[in-house]
Design an enzyme around this catalytic site. Structure first.
Site, PDB file in Angstrom:
ATOM      1  N   GLY A 196     -10.100  -8.509   2.348  1.00  0.00           N
ATOM      2  CA  GLY A 196     -11.353  -9.204   2.023  1.00  0.00           C
ATOM      3  C   GLY A 196     -11.142 -10.130   0.844  1.00  0.00           C
ATOM      4  N   VAL A 200     -13.966  -8.272  -4.670  1.00  0.00           N
ATOM      5  CA  VAL A 200     -14.023  -6.869  -4.246  1.00  0.00           C
ATOM      6  C   VAL A 200     -12.639  -6.233  -4.369  1.00  0.00           C
ATOM      7  CG1 VAL A 200     -14.578  -5.297  -2.351  1.00  0.00           C
ATOM      8  CG2 VAL A 200     -16.019  -7.292  -2.759  1.00  0.00           C
ATOM      9  N   GLY A 201     -11.599  -7.040  -4.166  1.00  0.00           N
ATOM     10  CA  GLY A 201     -10.226  -6.532  -4.348  1.00  0.00           C
ATOM     11  C   GLY A 201     -10.053  -5.923  -5.734  1.00  0.00           C
ATOM     12  N   GLU A 218      -5.197  -7.316   0.911  1.00  0.00           N
ATOM     13  CA  GLU A 218      -4.982  -8.478   1.780  1.00  0.00           C
ATOM     14  C   GLU A 218      -6.113  -9.445   1.489  1.00  0.00           C
ATOM     15  OE1 GLU A 218      -2.555  -9.110   4.100  1.00  0.00           O
ATOM     16  OE2 GLU A 218      -1.450  -7.254   3.739  1.00  0.00           O
ATOM     17  N   CYS A 252      -8.346 -16.056   7.481  1.00  0.00           N
ATOM     18  CA  CYS A 252      -7.761 -16.054   6.134  1.00  0.00           C
ATOM     19  C   CYS A 252      -6.543 -16.951   6.036  1.00  0.00           C
ATOM     20  CB  CYS A 252      -7.396 -14.632   5.729  1.00  0.00           C
ATOM     21  SG  CYS A 252      -6.291 -13.840   6.886  1.00  0.00           S
TER      22      CYS A 252
END
Ligand code: NAD
Length: 443
Positions: A196, A200-201, A218, A252
């Protein structure tokens, strides 16, 4: 015991239940792993149409794309893993006879980690969830599976099907959004695999740090496509358009923007307009090969990027239908809004640079991309790009294709991510490589 996925289980109890299964040793044998992968494959093939329906409901995903990039992609990854798993898991030995004598032996073996958590995004909500899950199972782990709430039909389908196909004592689906994910992240896992965005990572990595849990992140970012002078711009435009506008640009590893010299830019402008028309017809809104934007928030964000540069083709939008036409913007300046964030939609800016040196500087002044693409006939240019830039992956000639080669590690570097997976790299990610030394006692 059959655990229904619709009855939320307390996260602490859930992880404890899966960990208890792991401790019995049940997930370790090759048989169990192969059985889970085979059942996952059956789930995908038996419910191929259900997946296509759900992906269409969530993203207006064209059926051909749903098969190719989600169901079939995952099935191929599973098949490749089933073909090679035993070989990938075989212990490796190193020679220690010179140090400990000829009867000593040493080597490494892959140990499963325990209970993994896989958190997936909405853009390829089946592939990006189930490929890591396949890796975690192949490596002998129990798994908590968290689909994206922004692809609710796919999330619901997976929550309904997985428990019917997989070992429910070792695999559980938790649906939901931020509160559910936050509650999960408070638990101790043995690996967290997150796909994502970087914001948030960071939340995931902070939560993982509490338990010293290893993470794979990722993430995304702006993946450039350098187009060298003298290339066949018609063919380059075709390949760029295919990669960029698949899934309405919500990929992505889609080429985010084009970097090229002014003369090549002129040729590419018209070639891209033609390639888009050849791919989706004069009105892409009427094409069943073209997708839609996931939600209003992303639609509004993307609409705000259309004012950068000059519209070469596209630019039409329809909020009610969450439609944004495949759009090419020319003469875009590096400080314009479309160049300040990952686009993640069907908008392709062309930024002009004088040549390779300036392109390399342009790339290196920014975050390390998930992918760097280049179209060039020059071996020296390829070597310079390979040596002088850093990116998760490097693709010459065919954007996005590197991710379909299971033997290649797929992952980012720096802001585009941490760690990698696919094929044998998934086994390495979801395992601990244990060192083992055996020095016998004298007989
Ligand atoms: P998303 O909004 O679906 O979020 C991903 C997951 O994070 C979801 O499961 C969601 O529930 C969870 N989440 C969201 N907010 C959270 C919070 N505050 N705390 C805990 N969990 C939370 O997906 P997204 O981030 O919009 O996805 C788009 C991004 O992902 C882009 O940057 C894209 O480049 C990147 N991406 C990377 C890859 C890759 O393989 N490297 C693949 C696809 C997407």
């Amino acid at each position: 015991m059959n655990h229904s996925t619709t009855t939320p289980e307390d996260p602490a109890a859930l992880v404890a239940r899966l960990r208890a299964t792991f401790r019995t040793g049940r997930t370790r044998p090759l048989d169990w792993r192969e059985r889970q992968l085979t059942r996952l494959r059956e789930m995908l093939t038996e419910h191929r149409e259900d997946f296509a329906d759900a992906l269409h409901a969530d993203l207006g995903k064209p059926r051909a794309e749903a098969y190719r990039a989600e169901v079939d992609f995952t099935v191929k990854e599973i098949d490749h893993t089933l073909d090679h798993l035993q070989e990938w898991l075989s212990p490796q030995s190193v020679d220690v006879s010179g140090v400990f004598g000829e009867h000593a032996s040493a080597g490494t073996q892959y140990d499963p980690l325990g209970v993994a958590l896989v958190i997936a995004p909405w853009n390829y909500p089946a592939q990006l969830l189930l490929v890591p899950v396949a890796g975690a199972l192949a490596a002998g782990n129990a798994v908590v599976v968290k689909p994206s709430e922004l692809a609710p039909a796919t999330s619901e389908l997976i929550a309904r099907l997985l428990p019917r196909f997989l070992d429910t004592d070792a695999v559980a689906v938790v649906e939901g959004g931020v509160p559910e994910t936050t509650a999960l992240l408070a638990q101790r896992f043995d690996h967290i695999f997150y796909t994502g965005n970087g914001t948030v990572g960071r939340i995931v990595m902070r939560a993982a740090a509490e338990h010293l849990t290893p993470v794979t992140l990722e993430l995304g970012g702006k993946s450039p496509a350098f187009v060298d002078a003298g290339v066949d711009t018609t063919e380059v435009a075709r390949r760029l358009a295919r990669a960029k506008f698949a899934n309405a640009g919500q990929t992505c590893v889609a080429p985010d923007y084009v970097l090229t010299d002014p003369a090549t830019a002129r040729a590419l402008e018209s070639a891209l307009a033609e390639a888009i028309e050849a791919q989706y017809g004069a009105d892409p809104a009427a094409s069943d090969a073209y997708g839609r934007i996931v939600n209003e928030r992303h639609f509004d964000r993307l609409s705000g990027l259309l004012g950068s540069g000059r519209v070469v083709t596209g630019g039409q939008t329809d909020r009610a239908a969450k439609y944004i036409a495949p759009t090419v913007l020319a003469g875009v300046k590096p400080d314009e809004p479309v160049m300040r964030e990952e686009i993640f939609g069907p908008v392709l800016p062309i930024v002009e640079v004088e040549g390779l040196d300036e392109a390399i500087d342009f790339i290196n002044e920014r975050d390390k991309p998930l992918a760097l693409y280049a179209f060039t006939g020059s071996e020296r240019t390829r070597e310079r790009l390979a040596a002088e830039t850093s990116s998760g992956g490097l693709g010459f000639g065919l954007p996005m294709a590197h991710l379909s080669v299971p033997e290649l590690p797929f992952g980012g570097v720096g802001e585009s991510g941490l760690g990698a997976y696919h094929g044998p790299h998934s086994i390495a990610t979801f395992s601990h490589r244990k060192a083992r030394l055996d020095v016998p006692l004298p007989a």
